[in-house]
Design a protein around this motif. Structure first.
Motif, PDB file in Angstrom:
ATOM      1  N   ALA A  64       0.826  -1.216   0.000  1.00 16.83           N
ATOM      2  CA  ALA A  64       0.000   0.000   0.000  1.00 16.83           C
ATOM      3  C   ALA A  64       0.857   1.261   0.000  1.00 16.83           C
ATOM      4  O   ALA A  64       0.584   2.207  -0.743  1.00 16.83           O
ATOM      5  CB  ALA A  64      -0.944  -0.001   1.201  1.00 16.83           C
ATOM      6  N   VAL A  65       1.897   1.277   0.809  1.00 13.18           N
ATOM      7  CA  VAL A  65       2.779   2.453   0.874  1.00 13.18           C
ATOM      8  C   VAL A  65       3.480   2.657  -0.462  1.00 13.18           C
ATOM      9  O   VAL A  65       3.544   3.782  -0.977  1.00 13.18           O
ATOM     10  CB  VAL A  65       3.805   2.313   2.018  1.00 13.18           C
ATOM     11  CG1 VAL A  65       4.878   3.383   1.934  1.00 13.18           C
ATOM     12  CG2 VAL A  65       3.111   2.356   3.375  1.00 13.18           C
ATOM     13  N   LEU A  66       3.985   1.585  -1.049  1.00  7.82           N
ATOM     14  CA  LEU A  66       4.678   1.705  -2.335  1.00  7.82           C
ATOM     15  C   LEU A  66       3.720   2.169  -3.432  1.00  7.82           C
ATOM     16  O   LEU A  66       4.087   3.008  -4.260  1.00  7.82           O
ATOM     17  CB  LEU A  66       5.348   0.388  -2.705  1.00  7.82           C
ATOM     18  CG  LEU A  66       6.501  -0.051  -1.798  1.00  7.82           C
ATOM     19  CD1 LEU A  66       7.040  -1.407  -2.242  1.00  7.82           C
ATOM     20  CD2 LEU A  66       7.603   0.986  -1.739  1.00  7.82           C
ATOM     21  N   ALA A  67       2.501   1.647  -3.435  1.00  3.70           N
ATOM     22  CA  ALA A  67       1.511   2.065  -4.429  1.00  3.70           C
ATOM     23  C   ALA A  67       1.217   3.557  -4.303  1.00  3.70           C
ATOM     24  O   ALA A  67       1.069   4.257  -5.314  1.00  3.70           O
ATOM     25  CB  ALA A  67       0.227   1.255  -4.274  1.00  3.70           C
ATOM     26  N   GLU A  68       1.159   4.049  -3.083  1.00  2.29           N
ATOM     27  CA  GLU A  68       0.914   5.480  -2.866  1.00  2.29           C
ATOM     28  C   GLU A  68       2.019   6.337  -3.479  1.00  2.29           C
ATOM     29  O   GLU A  68       1.796   7.474  -3.868  1.00  2.29           O
ATOM     30  CB  GLU A  68       0.802   5.754  -1.365  1.00  2.29           C
ATOM     31  CG  GLU A  68       0.398   7.159  -1.022  1.00  2.29           C
ATOM     32  CD  GLU A  68       0.137   7.361   0.461  1.00  2.29           C
ATOM     33  OE1 GLU A  68      -0.110   8.510   0.849  1.00  2.29           O
ATOM     34  OE2 GLU A  68       0.189   6.389   1.239  1.00  2.29           O
ATOM     35  N   HIS A  69       3.198   5.750  -3.612  1.00  5.34           N
ATOM     36  CA  HIS A  69       4.330   6.466  -4.199  1.00  5.34           C
ATOM     37  C   HIS A  69       4.571   6.067  -5.656  1.00  5.34           C
ATOM     38  O   HIS A  69       5.615   6.415  -6.228  1.00  5.34           O
ATOM     39  CB  HIS A  69       5.587   6.229  -3.355  1.00  5.34           C
ATOM     40  CG  HIS A  69       5.585   7.023  -2.098  1.00  5.34           C
ATOM     41  ND1 HIS A  69       6.232   8.230  -1.981  1.00  5.34           N
ATOM     42  CD2 HIS A  69       4.977   6.802  -0.905  1.00  5.34           C
ATOM     43  CE1 HIS A  69       6.040   8.718  -0.768  1.00  5.34           C
ATOM     44  NE2 HIS A  69       5.275   7.868  -0.090  1.00  5.34           N
ATOM     45  N   GLY A  70       3.651   5.315  -6.224  1.00  2.03           N
ATOM     46  CA  GLY A  70       3.767   4.977  -7.644  1.00  2.03           C
ATOM     47  C   GLY A  70       4.788   3.921  -7.965  1.00  2.03           C
ATOM     48  O   GLY A  70       5.351   3.894  -9.061  1.00  2.03           O
TER      49      GLY A  70
END
Length: 116
Positions: free
Chosen positions: A50-56
């Protein structure tokens, strides 16, 4: 400092900080601390996603991970969840460190670094 992106503000840090195409994920622990080592590890990997997805970015671009565990005898269960989560072609550099205490019922904490 406009080229620094910080997300997930907490009392003493952020869940992630991005700079020059690299995302640094702060120490994450499980939400359900009644879970066993494999269960806590799975919860953390979901949080990392989730954190990585938030940063693309995604787990396929992980560069490194540092894993802190309170009981190294539980490492095989942690490794099971880790191997189920990641593709063998995209494994990051990784260290697992035994520590005395991470807090009540916390078995594992993970930090990670990923490219964009």
């Amino acid at each position: 400092m406009e080229d620094i992106k910080r997300t997930g503000r907490m009392a003493i840090g952020h869940k992630a900080v991005e700079h020059q195409g690299v995302v640094y994920v702060g120490g994450l622990i499980a939400t359900d601390l009644t879970a066993d080592m494999k269960g806590q590890t799975k919860q953390i990997t979901e949080k990392i996603d989730a954190v990585l997805a938030e940063h693309g970015t995604s787990k396929d671009k992980l560069l490194s991970a540092t894993i802190f565990v309170t009981d190294l005898s539980l490492r095989p269960k942690m490794n099971e969840a880790w191997a189920e989560w990641l593709s063998p072609e995209n494994l990051p550099a990784r260290a697992t460190i035994g520590v005395a205490d991470l807090g009540p019922n916390v078995l594992i904490e993970v930090t990670a670094v990923a490219a964009k």
